[in-house]
Design a protein around this motif. Structure first.
Motif, PDB file in Angstrom:
ATOM      1  N   HIS A  50       0.781  -1.225   0.000  1.00 53.61           N
ATOM      2  CA  HIS A  50       0.000   0.000   0.000  1.00 53.61           C
ATOM      3  C   HIS A  50       0.817   1.281   0.000  1.00 53.61           C
ATOM      4  CE1 HIS A  50      -3.628  -2.296   0.345  1.00 53.61           C
ATOM      5  NE2 HIS A  50      -3.122  -2.966   1.374  1.00 53.61           N
ATOM      6  N   SER A  51       2.107   1.208   0.277  1.00 58.57           N
ATOM      7  CA  SER A  51       2.901   2.430   0.302  1.00 58.57           C
ATOM      8  C   SER A  51       4.291   2.153  -0.266  1.00 58.57           C
ATOM      9  CB  SER A  51       3.014   2.978   1.727  1.00 58.57           C
ATOM     10  OG  SER A  51       3.784   2.103   2.513  1.00 58.57           O
ATOM     11  N   ILE A  52       4.993   3.226  -0.569  1.00 59.56           N
ATOM     12  CA  ILE A  52       6.347   3.091  -1.114  1.00 59.56           C
ATOM     13  C   ILE A  52       7.294   2.578  -0.036  1.00 59.56           C
ATOM     14  CG2 ILE A  52       8.293   4.384  -2.054  1.00 59.56           C
ATOM     15  CD1 ILE A  52       6.323   6.066  -3.588  1.00 59.56           C
ATOM     16  N   GLY A  53       7.105   3.028   1.174  1.00 56.61           N
ATOM     17  CA  GLY A  53       7.948   2.553   2.282  1.00 56.61           C
ATOM     18  C   GLY A  53       7.805   1.060   2.503  1.00 56.61           C
ATOM     19  N   LEU A  54       6.585   0.577   2.419  1.00 54.73           N
ATOM     20  CA  LEU A  54       6.349  -0.856   2.562  1.00 54.73           C
ATOM     21  C   LEU A  54       6.941  -1.632   1.384  1.00 54.73           C
ATOM     22  CD1 LEU A  54       4.996  -2.918   4.422  1.00 54.73           C
ATOM     23  CD2 LEU A  54       2.913  -2.645   3.070  1.00 54.73           C
ATOM     24  N   SER A  55       6.896  -1.037   0.200  1.00 55.82           N
ATOM     25  CA  SER A  55       7.490  -1.681  -0.978  1.00 55.82           C
ATOM     26  C   SER A  55       9.007  -1.784  -0.838  1.00 55.82           C
ATOM     27  CB  SER A  55       7.147  -0.902  -2.242  1.00 55.82           C
ATOM     28  OG  SER A  55       5.774  -0.878  -2.456  1.00 55.82           O
ATOM     29  N   ILE A  56       9.626  -0.721  -0.354  1.00 58.38           N
ATOM     30  CA  ILE A  56      11.080  -0.742  -0.147  1.00 58.38           C
ATOM     31  C   ILE A  56      11.447  -1.754   0.933  1.00 58.38           C
ATOM     32  CG2 ILE A  56      13.032   0.641   0.670  1.00 58.38           C
ATOM     33  CD1 ILE A  56      11.699   3.047  -0.728  1.00 58.38           C
ATOM     34  N   LEU A  57      10.686  -1.775   1.995  1.00 59.95           N
ATOM     35  CA  LEU A  57      10.923  -2.748   3.064  1.00 59.95           C
ATOM     36  C   LEU A  57      10.752  -4.179   2.557  1.00 59.95           C
ATOM     37  CD1 LEU A  57      11.509  -3.071   6.111  1.00 59.95           C
ATOM     38  CD2 LEU A  57       9.037  -3.111   6.436  1.00 59.95           C
ATOM     39  N   PHE A  58       9.730  -4.396   1.743  1.00 58.08           N
ATOM     40  CA  PHE A  58       9.515  -5.727   1.177  1.00 58.08           C
ATOM     41  C   PHE A  58      10.641  -6.118   0.230  1.00 58.08           C
ATOM     42  CE2 PHE A  58       7.805  -8.642  -1.989  1.00 58.08           C
ATOM     43  CZ  PHE A  58       7.313  -9.641  -1.163  1.00 58.08           C
ATOM     44  N   PHE A  59      11.138  -5.156  -0.571  1.00 59.13           N
ATOM     45  CA  PHE A  59      12.253  -5.429  -1.471  1.00 59.13           C
ATOM     46  C   PHE A  59      13.503  -5.829  -0.686  1.00 59.13           C
ATOM     47  CE2 PHE A  59      16.105  -3.706  -3.459  1.00 59.13           C
ATOM     48  CZ  PHE A  59      16.181  -4.552  -4.557  1.00 59.13           C
ATOM     49  N   ILE A  60      13.812  -5.092   0.350  1.00 59.72           N
ATOM     50  CA  ILE A  60      14.993  -5.397   1.171  1.00 59.72           C
ATOM     51  C   ILE A  60      14.835  -6.752   1.851  1.00 59.72           C
ATOM     52  CG2 ILE A  60      16.293  -4.673   3.209  1.00 59.72           C
ATOM     53  CD1 ILE A  60      15.709  -1.765   2.329  1.00 59.72           C
TER      54      ILE A  60
END
Length: 79
Positions: A50-60
């Motif tokens: 739902h957010s860019i921060g969550l996407s970055i966290l998921f990528f890492i």
């Protein structure tokens, strides 16, 4: 026309294939592939995240999971 084409020797082909296999199985390329696959995996899940921060966290998290899985399974256990 076929007699004009000279085939390379089997030993030369075997040496070239071994060189290609060594390069393709180098750990730097494998970690680069894992980075690309994690990025693709994250981009495919963008509608769910739902957010860019969550996407970055998921990528890492996915990259670290895949990297640690490769490190522990293929480099530590199989040696």
């Amino acid at each position: 026309m076929r007699f004009l084409y000279k085939r390379p020797k089997m030993e030369l082909i075997d040496e070239e294939m071994n060189d290609v296999l060594e390069v393709m199985s180098a750990s730097a390329f494998i970690y680069l592939d894992l980075l690309v696959f994690s990025l693709i995996f994250t981009l495919l899940l963008v509608p769910v995240l739902h957010s860019i921060g969550l996407s970055i966290l998921f990528f890492i998290a996915s990259y670290s999971l895949f990297s640690s899985l490769y490190y522990f399974v293929f480099t530590r256990i199989l040696k």
